[in-house]
Design a protein around this motif. Sequence first.
Motif, mmCIF file in Angstrom:
data_model
loop_
_atom_site.group_PDB
_atom_site.id
_atom_site.type_symbol
_atom_site.label_atom_id
_atom_site.label_comp_id
_atom_site.label_asym_id
_atom_site.label_seq_id
_atom_site.Cartn_x
_atom_site.Cartn_y
_atom_site.Cartn_z
ATOM 1 N N TYR A 40 99.830 13.813 -91.139
ATOM 2 C CA TYR A 40 98.540 14.492 -91.048
ATOM 3 C C TYR A 40 98.179 14.808 -89.598
ATOM 4 O O TYR A 40 98.442 14.022 -88.690
ATOM 5 C CB TYR A 40 97.430 13.626 -91.646
ATOM 6 C CG TYR A 40 97.597 13.334 -93.109
ATOM 7 C CD1 TYR A 40 97.209 14.253 -94.081
ATOM 8 C CD2 TYR A 40 98.157 12.123 -93.532
ATOM 9 C CE1 TYR A 40 97.365 13.980 -95.434
ATOM 10 C CE2 TYR A 40 98.321 11.845 -94.884
ATOM 11 C CZ TYR A 40 97.918 12.783 -95.826
ATOM 12 O OH TYR A 40 98.091 12.509 -97.160
ATOM 13 N N THR A 41 97.527 15.952 -89.423
ATOM 14 C CA THR A 41 96.807 16.271 -88.195
ATOM 15 C C THR A 41 95.356 16.502 -88.584
ATOM 16 O O THR A 41 95.054 17.357 -89.437
ATOM 17 C CB THR A 41 97.355 17.535 -87.516
ATOM 18 O OG1 THR A 41 98.705 17.306 -87.123
ATOM 19 C CG2 THR A 41 96.523 17.895 -86.292
ATOM 20 N N PHE A 42 94.454 15.726 -87.995
ATOM 21 C CA PHE A 42 93.031 15.849 -88.293
ATOM 22 C C PHE A 42 92.308 16.522 -87.131
ATOM 23 O O PHE A 42 92.561 16.213 -85.957
ATOM 24 C CB PHE A 42 92.407 14.470 -88.541
ATOM 25 C CG PHE A 42 92.856 13.815 -89.817
ATOM 26 C CD1 PHE A 42 92.350 14.233 -91.035
ATOM 27 C CD2 PHE A 42 93.780 12.797 -89.789
ATOM 28 C CE1 PHE A 42 92.758 13.632 -92.221
ATOM 29 C CE2 PHE A 42 94.202 12.180 -90.959
ATOM 30 C CZ PHE A 42 93.679 12.601 -92.185
ATOM 31 N N LEU A 43 91.423 17.429 -87.464
ATOM 32 C CA LEU A 43 90.545 18.072 -86.487
ATOM 33 C C LEU A 43 89.144 17.510 -86.700
ATOM 34 O O LEU A 43 88.497 17.809 -87.716
ATOM 35 C CB LEU A 43 90.548 19.586 -86.669
ATOM 36 C CG LEU A 43 91.922 20.263 -86.642
ATOM 37 C CD1 LEU A 43 91.789 21.760 -86.908
ATOM 38 C CD2 LEU A 43 92.628 20.016 -85.309
ATOM 39 N N LEU A 44 88.677 16.669 -85.773
ATOM 40 C CA LEU A 44 87.374 16.020 -85.877
ATOM 41 C C LEU A 44 86.359 16.851 -85.107
ATOM 42 O O LEU A 44 86.435 16.970 -83.880
ATOM 43 C CB LEU A 44 87.434 14.599 -85.314
ATOM 44 C CG LEU A 44 88.039 13.511 -86.190
ATOM 45 C CD1 LEU A 44 89.492 13.811 -86.541
ATOM 46 C CD2 LEU A 44 87.960 12.153 -85.499
ATOM 47 N N VAL A 45 85.420 17.441 -85.830
ATOM 48 C CA VAL A 45 84.470 18.387 -85.246
ATOM 49 C C VAL A 45 83.128 17.702 -84.993
ATOM 50 O O VAL A 45 82.667 16.902 -85.809
ATOM 51 C CB VAL A 45 84.253 19.576 -86.199
ATOM 52 C CG1 VAL A 45 83.389 20.646 -85.540
ATOM 53 C CG2 VAL A 45 85.571 20.154 -86.655
#
Length: 243
Positions: A40-45
Motif C-alpha cells: 500500500y501507498t497511503f496519501l494522508l491529506v
Amino acid sequence: MRLHVEERGHGPVRIALIHGFLADGAAWTDVVAASDPERYTFLLVDLRGHGASPRADRARGERYDLASLATDLVETLPTGLDAIVGHSLGGRVLADIVEPLRPARAIYLDPGFGLKLPGRGLGARLFWNVPGLPWLLAWLYDRTDPATGPANVALAEAAHAAWDRTMVAEVLRDVAANPVAPAAPVVPSTLVLSDDAKLVVPSRDVPRYAQLGWTVTRFPAIRHDMMGLDGARTFEVIARALR
C-alpha cells in the motif's frame, strides 16, 4: 488551495485517506501501521484549516464551506486512485469529489451525511445567527477531550490545537444544510457504520443505500473516532472493502 499531503508506504495500491472534523492526517497513523508498506501507498491529506494545510484567507473571500473543501481535494489528489477513504467530515466531502476523481472504490467511514443539527428554513437561520454562536462552538470544541486510544492522545491533542477556530460554525452549518440523499454510487462504494453512526447517517436511509448497490458494513463495538480507537480493526475494514 493545494493541501498538505504526507505519503506513507511504497506499494502499488494507492489510497487517499481524508480525516474528519478538527483532526488531521496523523489520525490515520495506526491504520497505516497495520498495513503492509510493500503493498500500500497511503496519501494522508490535511483539509484546509487543519494540520499543516493553509488556512482560509478571509480577506480574499476564502471560506470553509463544502464546495471549497471539495475543490481543494480535486486540485490536490490524483485521479484514478485505487480507493479514497473518508471519515466523518472527510466522508461527506468524499461524496462531492468521487465523480471528478474517479477512484476505483470509495469507502465512507461514518460519513457526515445527515447531522442532527438545524439545516434549512427559518429555524435554522435563527439558530445559526445566534449572537456569539461561532465563538461558543469553538470554546466548546476546545474543551472536548479528543476521542482516541491512549497511545494516540498526543497526536489527537496536536491536531486539536492546530485547527482554525473560525471554521466551526461555517462547516457545521453547511454540512447540516446539505445532507446527502441516498443515490446509486458513482463508483463501487462501501458505507461503514460504527455504533455512533445514527448521529451522522440517518438510520432510515441505511436500507436504501444497500438497495441502491452500496456495500453496507457494520463495524460493531467501536465509536465514531474508529481510527484512533482501533487502527488495526479499521484497516481490516478498509482492506475488506477493497476485495
